[in-house]
Design an enzyme around this catalytic site. Structure first.
Site, PDB file in Angstrom:
ATOM      1  N   LYS A  41     -52.637   2.164  15.941  1.00 10.75           N
ATOM      2  CA  LYS A  41     -53.012   3.109  14.882  1.00 10.75           C
ATOM      3  C   LYS A  41     -54.221   3.944  15.281  1.00 10.75           C
ATOM      4  CE  LYS A  41     -51.389   3.939  11.666  1.00 10.75           C
ATOM      5  NZ  LYS A  41     -50.345   4.993  11.499  1.00 10.75           N
ATOM      6  N   HIS A  81     -52.044  11.261  14.590  1.00 14.23           N
ATOM      7  CA  HIS A  81     -51.722  11.992  13.351  1.00 14.23           C
ATOM      8  C   HIS A  81     -52.922  12.820  12.880  1.00 14.23           C
ATOM      9  CE1 HIS A  81     -47.963   9.800  13.093  1.00 14.23           C
ATOM     10  NE2 HIS A  81     -48.610   8.659  13.194  1.00 14.23           N
ATOM     11  N   ASP A 100     -48.057   9.814   7.118  1.00 14.27           N
ATOM     12  CA  ASP A 100     -48.971   9.889   8.260  1.00 14.27           C
ATOM     13  C   ASP A 100     -49.330  11.325   8.603  1.00 14.27           C
ATOM     14  OD1 ASP A 100     -49.628   7.278   9.061  1.00 14.27           O
ATOM     15  OD2 ASP A 100     -47.661   6.999   9.943  1.00 14.27           O
ATOM     16  N   ASN A 106     -48.938   2.874   7.359  1.00 13.68           N
ATOM     17  CA  ASN A 106     -48.533   2.082   8.531  1.00 13.68           C
ATOM     18  C   ASN A 106     -47.428   1.110   8.124  1.00 13.68           C
ATOM     19  OD1 ASN A 106     -50.438   0.583   6.991  1.00 13.68           O
ATOM     20  ND2 ASN A 106     -50.955  -0.701   8.733  1.00 13.68           N
TER      21      ASN A 106
END
Length: 367
Positions: free
Chosen positions: A71, A92, A266, A296
């Site tokens: 992430k 992102h 995202d 997520n």
């Protein structure tokens, strides 16, 4: 090269950047791997498994040059990133100005999984998690439709004498088609909308009459959103903020107790009423419509997700470690498309456009 694998710190994120299997491959190529303690606990990989594969347990942020994560770095992690780091992870950035500004200030080289392109087209490092999120979207949507969770209290597949629910899927890419696969199995009535006739033909070829394909327009989006019990938002513009296909007024006109699952969250989400949520507090209600917008989603099934992701990322990790970032990007235009921020500059055109910032072509940094 020293490759680092931090423990993910995002709320309820249990995935890890490298599995012990991937560590063994890197070690076989002569690289050192530093893994933060308990980084793999969420996938059932203890520190001993990493050490057996050839890693050391330590502080990857201090010791490693190439950082491999899952992430986007959280605020506390971004304070540890310096100009000696090459960061390889999901970023992102388009809807996240604060993160982008921190990464620009760090001077680090930041390569985003979600904008690495494939030789045959598509986004090969986004695809595995899109498949997981697409399949999960039907599961979580079904759960949210239960009365206890704020939904209208219906079963997706219905029962004899009671009609099934209607699922509308916006977008027929990897996540949308994966959602369709699960939705068909649920017994629901499934409608898939997309602007590409070729993509809709693929859906029809795969699912036949079990899925109704609809060309996406303002009229058809409104028609099929308002009549749906569950709407799954699965639209994607690579690197850019997701288009807002469903307006606040449309949400207000949806059935009370209906559910929206925004896989595109995202990248900012494709519903005007979407806002990021976590697995700890996944839903909220706007105008009697339940919203599930977890950023997520695949983190809830970390074993499946981590191994699927590593299958796709490992060749690129090896290229970066074997060649160094400059040569690896110079040799592979598809990996080069993943470069989002480097040496204080924004190097992806869609990210720069979304944030009204200056774009610097990656080739300038590879000279």
């Amino acid at each position: 090269m020293i490759v680092g694998v931090p423990k993910e710190v995002k709320t309820h994120e249990y995935r890890v950047g490298l599995t012990p299997t991937s560590v063994r491959e890197l070690a076989a190529h002569g690289h050192q791997v530093v893994v933060e303690t308990n980084a793999g606990a969420g996938i059932g990989a203890p520190d001993a498994a990493y050490e057996k594969a050839g890693a050391r347990i330590g502080d990857p942020w201090k010791e490693a040059e190439l950082i491999v994560k899952v992430k986007e770095p959280q605020p506390a992690e971004r304070k540890k990133i310096t100009d000696r780091h090459v960061l390889f992870t999901y970023l992102h950035l388009a809807p996240d100005r604060a993160q982008t500004e921190d990464l620009v200030r760090s001077g680090a080289v930041c390569i985003a999984y979600e904008t690495v392109t494939g030789r045959g087209g598509g986004l090969p490092l986004l695809a595995p998690m899109s498949e997981v999120a697409g399949r999960m979207s039907v599961q979580v949507g079904a759960s949210c439709l239960e009365k206890e969770r704020g939904g209208m209290g219906i079963l997706l597949g219905g029962v004899p004498g009671v009609p099934p629910a209607k699922i509308t899927i916006l977008g027929a890419g990897v996540s949308g088609s994966s959602a369709a696969r699960m939705a068909v199995g649920s017994g629901a009535r499934v409608y898939v909308l997309d602007r590409s006739l070729d993509v809709l033909r693929n859906i029809e070829r795969d699912f036949g009459a079990r899925v109704v394909t609809v060309h996406s327009s303002r009229d058809t989006v409104e028609q099929h959103v308002l009549s749906a019990d569950l709407v799954i938002g699965a639209v994607l513009v690579p690197g850019a903020a997701a288009p807002k296909l469903v307006t606040r007024q449309m949400v207000k006109a949806m059935k009370p107790g209906s559910v929206v699952v925004d896989i595109a969250i995202d990248q900012g989400g494709c519903f005007e009423t979407s806002k990021p949520t976590t697995h700890a507090d996944p839903t909220y209600v706007v105008d009697d419509v339940v919203h599930y917008c977890v950023t997520n989603m695949p983190g809830a099934v970390p074993r499946t997700s981590t191994y699927a992701l590593n299958n796709a990322t490992l060749p690129f990790v090896l290229a970066l470690a074997n060649k160094g970032w400059k040569r690896a990007l110079a040799d592979d235009e598809h990996l080069r498309n993943g470069l989002n921020v480097a040496r204080g500059k924004i190097t992806h055109p869609e990210v720069a456009a979304a944030l009204s910032a200056t774009f610097s072509p990656p080739a300038e940094l590879l000279r």
